[in-house]
Motif scaffolding. Sequence first.
Motif, mmCIF file in Angstrom:
data_model
loop_
_atom_site.group_PDB
_atom_site.id
_atom_site.type_symbol
_atom_site.label_atom_id
_atom_site.label_comp_id
_atom_site.label_asym_id
_atom_site.label_seq_id
_atom_site.Cartn_x
_atom_site.Cartn_y
_atom_site.Cartn_z
ATOM 1 N N PRO A 235 0.815 -1.215 0.000
ATOM 2 C CA PRO A 235 0.000 0.000 0.000
ATOM 3 C C PRO A 235 0.848 1.264 0.000
ATOM 4 O O PRO A 235 2.026 1.243 0.369
ATOM 5 C CB PRO A 235 -0.803 -0.116 1.301
ATOM 6 C CG PRO A 235 0.079 -0.929 2.197
ATOM 7 C CD PRO A 235 0.786 -1.903 1.299
ATOM 8 N N GLU A 236 0.249 2.341 -0.424
ATOM 9 C CA GLU A 236 0.860 3.653 -0.278
ATOM 10 C C GLU A 236 0.486 4.213 1.091
ATOM 11 O O GLU A 236 -0.509 3.793 1.695
ATOM 12 C CB GLU A 236 0.387 4.582 -1.397
ATOM 13 C CG GLU A 236 0.801 4.107 -2.781
ATOM 14 C CD GLU A 236 0.465 5.106 -3.866
ATOM 15 O OE1 GLU A 236 0.144 6.270 -3.522
ATOM 16 O OE2 GLU A 236 0.509 4.738 -5.055
ATOM 17 N N ARG A 237 1.273 5.156 1.586
ATOM 18 C CA ARG A 237 1.039 5.704 2.922
ATOM 19 C C ARG A 237 0.949 7.220 2.849
ATOM 20 O O ARG A 237 1.681 7.870 2.095
ATOM 21 C CB ARG A 237 2.150 5.286 3.880
ATOM 22 C CG ARG A 237 2.029 5.869 5.289
ATOM 23 C CD ARG A 237 2.918 5.159 6.282
ATOM 24 N NE ARG A 237 2.489 3.769 6.467
ATOM 25 C CZ ARG A 237 3.048 2.924 7.349
ATOM 26 N NH1 ARG A 237 4.065 3.331 8.083
ATOM 27 N NH2 ARG A 237 2.596 1.697 7.480
ATOM 28 N N THR A 238 0.049 7.766 3.644
ATOM 29 C CA THR A 238 -0.114 9.213 3.714
ATOM 30 C C THR A 238 -0.560 9.586 5.112
ATOM 31 O O THR A 238 -0.877 8.719 5.938
ATOM 32 C CB THR A 238 -1.151 9.698 2.675
ATOM 33 O OG1 THR A 238 -1.139 11.121 2.634
ATOM 34 C CG2 THR A 238 -2.551 9.217 3.030
ATOM 35 N N THR A 239 -0.541 10.881 5.404
ATOM 36 C CA THR A 239 -1.055 11.387 6.674
ATOM 37 C C THR A 239 -2.246 12.299 6.382
ATOM 38 O O THR A 239 -2.304 12.943 5.329
ATOM 39 C CB THR A 239 0.015 12.169 7.455
ATOM 40 O OG1 THR A 239 0.471 13.274 6.646
ATOM 41 C CG2 THR A 239 1.190 11.280 7.797
ATOM 42 N N LEU A 240 -3.188 12.321 7.291
ATOM 43 C CA LEU A 240 -4.382 13.139 7.134
ATOM 44 C C LEU A 240 -4.616 13.929 8.405
ATOM 45 O O LEU A 240 -4.758 13.349 9.491
ATOM 46 C CB LEU A 240 -5.601 12.246 6.843
ATOM 47 C CG LEU A 240 -6.942 12.965 6.652
ATOM 48 C CD1 LEU A 240 -6.897 13.845 5.402
ATOM 49 C CD2 LEU A 240 -8.075 11.960 6.549
ATOM 50 N N ALA A 241 -4.622 15.256 8.282
ATOM 51 C CA ALA A 241 -4.867 16.111 9.436
ATOM 52 C C ALA A 241 -6.315 15.969 9.897
ATOM 53 O O ALA A 241 -7.244 16.029 9.094
ATOM 54 C CB ALA A 241 -4.560 17.565 9.080
ATOM 55 N N MET A 242 -6.487 15.804 11.209
ATOM 56 C CA MET A 242 -7.829 15.626 11.770
ATOM 57 C C MET A 242 -8.384 16.971 12.229
ATOM 58 O O MET A 242 -8.447 17.289 13.417
ATOM 59 C CB MET A 242 -7.785 14.637 12.928
ATOM 60 C CG MET A 242 -7.672 13.191 12.487
ATOM 61 S SD MET A 242 -9.196 12.578 11.713
ATOM 62 C CE MET A 242 -8.828 12.797 9.978
ATOM 63 N N THR A 243 -8.760 17.766 11.233
ATOM 64 C CA THR A 243 -9.436 19.023 11.525
ATOM 65 C C THR A 243 -10.873 18.742 11.955
ATOM 66 O O THR A 243 -11.356 17.608 11.896
ATOM 67 C CB THR A 243 -9.433 19.915 10.275
ATOM 68 O OG1 THR A 243 -10.169 19.239 9.234
ATOM 69 C CG2 THR A 243 -8.007 20.178 9.792
ATOM 70 N N THR A 244 -11.559 19.803 12.398
ATOM 71 C CA THR A 244 -12.965 19.650 12.787
ATOM 72 C C THR A 244 -13.781 19.098 11.633
ATOM 73 O O THR A 244 -14.607 18.189 11.808
ATOM 74 C CB THR A 244 -13.537 21.004 13.229
ATOM 75 O OG1 THR A 244 -12.782 21.492 14.356
ATOM 76 C CG2 THR A 244 -15.009 20.880 13.623
#
Length: 341
Positions: free
Chosen positions: A211-220
């Motif tokens: 798989p590819e990997r990424t980060t996701l900001a947990m905004t409101t």
Amino acid sequence: MIWLSWRQFRFQACVGAVALALGAAYLLYLGMEIRDAHDAALARCGGSGDCGQALGQFQVEYRAPLIFLALGLGLALALIGGFWGAPLVAREFEAGTHRLVWNQSVSRPRWFATRLAFVALAGMIMAGAAGMLLTWAAAPVDEVAGDRFGTITFGARHLAPAAYAVFAVVFGTVVGLLIRRTLPAMAITMAGLIAFQFFVPNVVRPHLMTPERTTLAMTTEAVNQARNLGNISGGAVIGGITLPDHPDAWISRTSPLLTADGSPLAEDVFGACLDDPPKTGTGGTFGDTAACLGRLDLHLEIDYHPAARYWTFQWLEAGFCLLLSALLAAFGLWRLRRGTD
């Protein structure tokens, strides 16, 4: 040999053909109904261009029936293995008629290979046709849902059902060859195939490609777009996440909520936002809880497969099933050559 295989298999083939015809008629009707409902949902959007609610209702209306149909196709594959594959050789041993066949000019390997190939081809054709009809009927719902990699739905679309059918017949035949009793072979085959259809999507499929990997900001806003928060053990986890840049991607792993330094969010902090968040009047699915978490500078680490890999996964999973089928068939031939009286 082919004529003999047809004569011995014609009853099962006729039953399968009737079932396929009835299923095809229903899927054609359902597919037209789904397309009419999809057009009506688009028409309800009006000139605003906001189709989210209308398409959401359309998806909810047909998602459950299509899941049941996918489960039904999986059960049909187990029945193919149990009623077509398991008796293929076991019935001959049980009745003792295999001795008559082996005293003719046809060798054991040829007898086994011809009968197995004939029934496996019939299973592949029927399951493949059912899978393609279900794929066509469900296409508008699949497009709206953006979940073509779903654990249940993926195996009931395009190439996968045909490959699973070949494996079902070969697996059932080899089980019958080893057990030599029809009813126990049928029961073991169906149980094994049901387990196999849970094993592949949960254990094998995630490892077919890196798989590819990424980060996701947990905004409101990101928290409010999730489907659920927390779990029964109180962990700081979030579920039902989608990637804005890859809306149709298959998310294979989601980390717990992580702080800015990469550490997992403390459960007591998460619990405070979940149970008693500051009152801010924030709207959305999780409201004040989303606002509370959004102020903590959290993020997720996500492993995912882009939607463009869908057909690659279809070919890989089909190839996996066919490879196992070939290995099982080779084992069956080897076992037969060793001599079975």
